[in-house]
Design an enzyme around this catalytic site. Structure first.
Site, PDB file in Angstrom:
ATOM      1  N   TYR A  68       0.830  -1.196   0.000  1.00 46.50           N
ATOM      2  CA  TYR A  68       0.000   0.000   0.000  1.00 46.50           C
ATOM      3  C   TYR A  68       0.874   1.259   0.000  1.00 46.50           C
ATOM      4  O   TYR A  68       1.366   1.704   1.041  1.00 46.50           O
ATOM      5  CB  TYR A  68      -0.932   0.020   1.208  1.00 46.50           C
ATOM      6  CG  TYR A  68      -1.842  -1.198   1.322  1.00 46.50           C
ATOM      7  CD1 TYR A  68      -2.215  -1.926   0.199  1.00 46.50           C
ATOM      8  CD2 TYR A  68      -2.319  -1.610   2.564  1.00 46.50           C
ATOM      9  CE1 TYR A  68      -3.048  -3.035   0.306  1.00 46.50           C
ATOM     10  CE2 TYR A  68      -3.160  -2.720   2.672  1.00 46.50           C
ATOM     11  CZ  TYR A  68      -3.511  -3.430   1.543  1.00 46.50           C
ATOM     12  OH  TYR A  68      -4.328  -4.531   1.654  1.00 46.50           O
ATOM     13  N   HIS A  81       0.143 -12.267   1.335  1.00 48.63           N
ATOM     14  CA  HIS A  81      -0.613 -11.285   0.565  1.00 48.63           C
ATOM     15  C   HIS A  81      -0.702 -11.680  -0.908  1.00 48.63           C
ATOM     16  O   HIS A  81       0.301 -11.705  -1.617  1.00 48.63           O
ATOM     17  CB  HIS A  81       0.066  -9.913   0.687  1.00 48.63           C
ATOM     18  CG  HIS A  81      -0.809  -8.767   0.290  1.00 48.63           C
ATOM     19  ND1 HIS A  81      -0.340  -7.475   0.229  1.00 48.63           N
ATOM     20  CD2 HIS A  81      -2.128  -8.705  -0.029  1.00 48.63           C
ATOM     21  CE1 HIS A  81      -1.332  -6.675  -0.129  1.00 48.63           C
ATOM     22  NE2 HIS A  81      -2.422  -7.400  -0.289  1.00 48.63           N
TER      23      HIS A  81
END
Length: 322
Positions: free
Chosen positions: A54, A138
């Site tokens: 992110y 992830h």
């Protein structure tokens, strides 16, 4: 507070998804990001989720800085491994990967045992913390073999050493998450966008398997990247422009919600939270006002008659919520 599986790690029913304060799609100032996290705390949110992906670490840095104002024992923080950040001198920006930040680093897929540890160590530096509570693999979609062979055992070792309290995987699909639930000893899976008012694909196998195995589910993407927050022409659905059929369905659900005196946002959040496997619903917000709105909508009771109307009109085919 709910707990993740049998780990004892607590999470608030509403969680803060920190992708947005990593400048997802558009820039957010440091002050706005700080105010958003502060508003989340003030509204009772005690679970915060981030990742190196992110904003190339920006989300982790901003979240860590904002949370330093609060007692470490009073909140739960999760981050992710699988994308290792390496310095880059190529220049440009990161908008191709969805973040309005300079491309100071590049992402390297790495689910190896060494990569997992190195990625977590770097996350702790950015967060300014000595530990995180939850670590997810992830998006191992195209790296399943390495994730199961090396990444997952590395997380299991970190958990046994007491470095982290709970482990799991986070993805935008339900199929591989179901495999994690059935074939490993994860505490939790983070399922984004696959259990919403518009997409219940996680209900086929993932959620029943999680209930059977005592694994918790955290739901991300409750608004399907925007459409269920504000259905209008041009709105995004799963990070692309919504098709006419999907937009029409969202508008019909909103009309039903308004007939029952609630907002579509309240209905979308309530739907995700109602399943017995779900421990927390993550909401991303780029301002204090958006956080407060999410908290208000989450606290809004949704009448049973609304769910029944959706079922009667074919807009919902599940028995949950009742």
């Amino acid at each position: 507070m709910n707990t993740l599986g049998t780990s004892g790690v607590p999470v608030s029913a509403l969680g803060f998804g920190a992708a947005v304060i990593g400048n997802l799609f558009t820039e957010v100032s440091d002050e706005q990001a700080h105010q958003a996290v502060t508003a989340a705390w003030q509204s009772g949110i005690r679970y915060f989720d981030t990742a190196p992906h992110y904003g190339l670490g920006l989300s982790e840095r901003r979240l860590g800085e904002a949370l330093r104002e609060h007692p470490r024992a009073e909140y739960t923080l999760s981050t992710k491994v699988g994308r290792r950040l390496e310095p880059s001198e190529d220049g440009g920006d990161d908008l191709a990967d969805g973040f309005a930040v300079p491309a100071t680093h590049r992402r390297v897929w790495d689910f190896s045992a060494d990569g997992v540890r190195r990625t977590l160590e770097s996350s702790l530096e950015r967060l300014g913390l000595d530990h995180v509570d939850v670590v997810y693999l992830h998006d191992p979609d195209d790296h399943g073999e390495e994730a199961f062979r090396e990444g997952y055992p590395a997380l299991e070792k970190l958990r046994s050493e007491g470095v982290v309290g709970a482990i799991g995987a986070g993805m935008n699909q339900a199929e591989m998450l179901t495999r994690f639930v059935r074939e490993t000893d994860v505490d939790v899976v983070l399922c984004a966008g696959r259990y919403t008012l518009l997409d219940q694909s996680a209900l086929t196998e993932l959620l029943p398997a999680a209930v059977a195995r005592g694994v918790s589910v955290v739901i991300g993407g409750a608004f399907n990247s925007g459409l269920l927050a504000d259905p209008r022409p041009g709105a995004t659905y799963n990070y692309a422009q919504a098709s006419g059929d999907v937009l029409d369905r969202a508008l019909r659900i909103r009309e039903a919600a308004e007939r029952h005196g609630i907002s579509l946002r309240a209905a979308a959040l309530a739907f995700c939270a109602a399943h017995p496997a779900v421990a927390s619903v993550l909401v991303g917000a780029r301002s204090a006002a958006e956080v407060q709105d999410a908290a208000d909508q989450f606290a809004t009771p949704v009448p049973a008659a609304f769910w029944q109307e959706l079922r009667d009109t074919g807009l919902l085919t599940t028995e949950e919520p009742s």
